[in-house]
Motif scaffolding. Structure first.
Motif, PDB file in Angstrom:
ATOM      1  N   LYS A 140       0.837  -1.207   0.000  1.00 14.86           N
ATOM      2  CA  LYS A 140       0.000   0.000   0.000  1.00 14.86           C
ATOM      3  C   LYS A 140       0.870   1.254   0.000  1.00 14.86           C
ATOM      4  CE  LYS A 140      -3.688   2.308   2.607  1.00 14.86           C
ATOM      5  NZ  LYS A 140      -4.543   2.254   3.815  1.00 14.86           N
ATOM      6  N   ALA A 141       1.955   1.223   0.772  1.00 12.19           N
ATOM      7  CA  ALA A 141       2.829   2.397   0.891  1.00 12.19           C
ATOM      8  C   ALA A 141       3.490   2.756  -0.426  1.00 12.19           C
ATOM      9  CB  ALA A 141       3.901   2.144   1.952  1.00 12.19           C
ATOM     10  N   THR A 142       3.795   1.744  -1.233  1.00  5.42           N
ATOM     11  CA  THR A 142       4.519   1.965  -2.493  1.00  5.42           C
ATOM     12  C   THR A 142       3.609   1.889  -3.717  1.00  5.42           C
ATOM     13  OG1 THR A 142       5.056  -0.392  -2.603  1.00  5.42           O
ATOM     14  CG2 THR A 142       6.679   1.063  -1.543  1.00  5.42           C
ATOM     15  N   ASP A 143       2.286   1.923  -3.491  1.00  8.82           N
ATOM     16  CA  ASP A 143       1.332   1.815  -4.601  1.00  8.82           C
ATOM     17  C   ASP A 143       1.582   0.522  -5.371  1.00  8.82           C
ATOM     18  OD1 ASP A 143      -0.810   2.593  -6.102  1.00  8.82           O
ATOM     19  OD2 ASP A 143       0.259   4.107  -7.263  1.00  8.82           O
ATOM     20  N   ASN A 144       1.687  -0.562  -4.584  1.00 11.96           N
ATOM     21  CA  ASN A 144       1.944  -1.898  -5.133  1.00 11.96           C
ATOM     22  C   ASN A 144       3.237  -1.929  -5.956  1.00 11.96           C
ATOM     23  OD1 ASN A 144       1.304  -4.605  -5.260  1.00 11.96           O
ATOM     24  ND2 ASN A 144       0.149  -4.408  -7.159  1.00 11.96           N
ATOM     25  N   TYR A 145       4.266  -1.243  -5.404  1.00  9.04           N
ATOM     26  CA  TYR A 145       5.596  -1.195  -6.029  1.00  9.04           C
ATOM     27  C   TYR A 145       5.504  -0.702  -7.479  1.00  9.04           C
ATOM     28  CZ  TYR A 145       6.689  -3.853  -1.879  1.00  9.04           C
ATOM     29  OH  TYR A 145       6.808  -4.266  -0.566  1.00  9.04           O
ATOM     30  N   HIS A 146       4.765   0.387  -7.629  1.00  9.41           N
ATOM     31  CA  HIS A 146       4.575   0.966  -8.967  1.00  9.41           C
ATOM     32  C   HIS A 146       5.907   1.508  -9.491  1.00  9.41           C
ATOM     33  CE1 HIS A 146       3.048   3.649 -12.156  1.00  9.41           C
ATOM     34  NE2 HIS A 146       1.999   2.816 -12.165  1.00  9.41           N
ATOM     35  N   GLN A 147       6.073   1.419 -10.778  1.00  6.32           N
ATOM     36  CA  GLN A 147       7.336   1.835 -11.397  1.00  6.32           C
ATOM     37  C   GLN A 147       7.649   3.304 -11.130  1.00  6.32           C
ATOM     38  OE1 GLN A 147       7.714   0.404 -15.332  1.00  6.32           O
ATOM     39  NE2 GLN A 147       9.734   1.314 -15.684  1.00  6.32           N
ATOM     40  N   SER A 148       6.612   4.124 -10.996  1.00 14.09           N
ATOM     41  CA  SER A 148       6.830   5.549 -10.740  1.00 14.09           C
ATOM     42  C   SER A 148       7.428   5.805  -9.360  1.00 14.09           C
ATOM     43  CB  SER A 148       5.514   6.313 -10.874  1.00 14.09           C
ATOM     44  OG  SER A 148       4.584   5.892  -9.882  1.00 14.09           O
ATOM     45  N   ARG A 149       7.348   4.804  -8.478  1.00 20.55           N
ATOM     46  CA  ARG A 149       7.893   4.950  -7.124  1.00 20.55           C
ATOM     47  C   ARG A 149       9.349   4.496  -7.022  1.00 20.55           C
ATOM     48  NH1 ARG A 149       4.378   5.703  -2.841  1.00 20.55           N
ATOM     49  NH2 ARG A 149       2.377   6.512  -3.580  1.00 20.55           N
ATOM     50  N   ILE A 150       9.922   4.015  -8.089  1.00 22.41           N
ATOM     51  CA  ILE A 150      11.298   3.504  -8.034  1.00 22.41           C
ATOM     52  C   ILE A 150      12.282   4.666  -7.834  1.00 22.41           C
ATOM     53  CG2 ILE A 150      13.152   2.388  -9.339  1.00 22.41           C
ATOM     54  CD1 ILE A 150      11.054   0.634 -10.656  1.00 22.41           C
ATOM     55  N   ILE A 151      13.137   4.513  -6.835  1.00 18.94           N
ATOM     56  CA  ILE A 151      14.188   5.489  -6.556  1.00 18.94           C
ATOM     57  C   ILE A 151      15.489   5.064  -7.230  1.00 18.94           C
ATOM     58  CG2 ILE A 151      15.602   6.543  -4.747  1.00 18.94           C
ATOM     59  CD1 ILE A 151      13.281   5.915  -2.803  1.00 18.94           C
ATOM     60  N   HIS A 152      15.783   3.778  -7.106  1.00 19.77           N
ATOM     61  CA  HIS A 152      17.097   3.301  -7.531  1.00 19.77           C
ATOM     62  C   HIS A 152      17.081   1.787  -7.628  1.00 19.77           C
ATOM     63  CE1 HIS A 152      21.435   2.812  -7.652  1.00 19.77           C
ATOM     64  NE2 HIS A 152      21.438   2.178  -6.501  1.00 19.77           N
ATOM     65  N   ARG A 153      17.834   1.258  -8.584  1.00 20.71           N
ATOM     66  CA  ARG A 153      18.021  -0.193  -8.683  1.00 20.71           C
ATOM     67  C   ARG A 153      19.473  -0.506  -8.365  1.00 20.71           C
ATOM     68  NH1 ARG A 153      13.652  -2.675 -11.178  1.00 20.71           N
ATOM     69  NH2 ARG A 153      12.392  -1.324 -12.536  1.00 20.71           N
TER      70      ARG A 153
END
Length: 414
Positions: free
Chosen positions: A138-151
């Motif tokens: 829920k916190a990450t919007d189901n790990y949505h790509q727009s929430r990615i900071i870094h790989r």
């Protein structure tokens, strides 16, 4: 520390507790000797003694008393988290404990603690808070790509999230999601991070360690890394936990502030019992918030810095191990002064020629020029090949704070 430990680790430790009695004036723990046990006091009183500083004067003797339902020797629990000690070595006690009258206690010995130390122990140590898989989804919007900071590599992704916390309505966090598992390095360093509490150290908030999800949760720092701000051409989310485009030129005053706060954070880590050695320090592990207050991340990766000029080539896992942090800090100081990466400064750092290649932007007036030369001298002392010749982190912090005061006084006068 016990309050932060997961219940399954506490239960495992309890299996090894043994009853023991101590007569009046019995020496239970002696400062400077191997710490062989931790006591849970059942009945009676124990006097804890610790001398402040090197003087043997009674004026420097700190005494306190502990009784039933209290513990002594609890620093034993930190032993597995310290890189100073090999597996077979014992932690040295930093204080003495003596029985006052008859004492009954439950004892956990160092040898029994060694039996408990495994991945479960570190997972238990790091559980400042336990988050469910659903909470993090829920916190990450189901790990949505727009929430990615870094790989990082092929199996770790950092996401920006918003969590509902007990003491706050909404908290912005950085979630480190591991594709397969948390390795020993991740978990043990997170366990170390969970033991820290300092304004200039990134807060470790908790974890989710479930079969379907392995994730660590940290305070989110919005203004990027020091590396991003110095090396603008590579400012594309180079560090776990933050991503931003640097827009402001780092003045000498701001660079000094960042260096001073970093030194204070490292001095704090080194002052803990046993000392926490960062070992992974680089400009990629120094985060800046909206006010350019510096935040040191204790979560690093040795593979990412060992070939970039930050890591001490003379590192040894011994009593001088913390001096390797000072070497890494010296490399960061050189980077701050020259705006060049340490790996490209190798010969200058070894030969003490930093003064010759200072960033021209830092030499604007007499005060700036004098200050940069003094900081360059400090960096070179931190980078000395003989570890025993390097200053302590506390000495570095005091010196940098003095230079900041000198700069402030100069600006007031002119």
């Amino acid at each position: 520390m016990l309050r932060n430990m997961h219940v399954h680790v506490l239960r495992e430790l309890c299996q090894y507790l043994k009853p023991r009695e101590f007569d009046d004036n019995s020496i239970i723990i002696e400062k400077g000797e191997p710490l062989e046990m931790m006591l849970f006091i059942v009945d009676g009183l124990v006097s804890i003694e610790k001398r402040d500083g090197s003087s043997s004067s009674n004026n420097n003797l700190q005494q306190r008393t502990r009784g039933a339902e209290q513990v002594c020797g609890e620093e034993l629990l930190r032993w597995p988290l310290s890189i100073l000690y090999h597996w077979e070595e014992s932690l040295l006690a930093t204080e003495s404990a003596k029985a006052i009258g008859h004492v009954e206690a439950l004892v956990l010995t160092a040898s029994d603690l060694r039996r408990v130390v495994k991945m479960d122990y570190f997972e238990g140590m790091m559980m400042r808070a336990t988050f469910s898989a659903k909470e993090l989804e829920k916190a990450t919007d189901n790990y949505h790509q727009s929430r990615i900071i870094h790989r990082e590599w092929n199996f770790v992704t950092f996401y920006k999230g918003v969590l509902s916390m007990p003491d706050d309505d909404k908290t912005v966090v950085a979630v480190k999601k591991c594709k397969n598992y948390l390795d020993y390095e991740d978990v043990s360093i997170a366990a170390v991070a969970s033991q820290t509490n300092h304004i200039n150290v990134v807060r470790f908030l908790g974890a989710c360690v479930k079969p379907q999800l392995k994730a660590l949760v940290f305070e989110y720092i919005p203004n990027g890394t020091l590396f991003e701000h110095i090396h603008k051409e590579e400012a594309a989310g180079s560090f776990e936990g933050s991503s931003s485009s640097p827009t402001a030129l780092l003045s000498l005053e701001l660079r000094l502030k960042i260096a001073s706060e970093t030194a204070r954070a490292l001095a704090y880590l080194h002052s803990l019992t046993p000392p926490i050695i960062h070992l992974f320090l680089s400009s990629k592990h120094i985060l800046l918030d909206d006010h350019y207050t510096r935040k040191l991340s204790t979560i690093g990766n040795l593979r990412s810095i060992s070939n970039e000029g930050y890591f001490d080539p003379n590192f040894k896992r011994d009593r001088l191990a913390e001096k390797s942090d000072i070497y890494s800090f010296g490399a960061v100081l050189a980077e701050l002064l020259t705006s060049q990466k340490p790996v490209s400064l190798n010969s200058e750092m070894k030969e003490g020629r930093l003064n010759q290649i200072l960033d021209g932007e830092n030499k604007v007036n007499e005060a700036n020029s004098e200050t940069t030369k003094k900081v360059a001298d400090l960096a070179e002392r931190c980078l000395r090949s003989k570890r025993e010749e390097r200053p302590s982190m506390e000495q570095v912090a005091v010196e940098l704070e003095g230079l900041r005061k000198f700069m402030a006084d100069y600006q007031r006068e002119f």
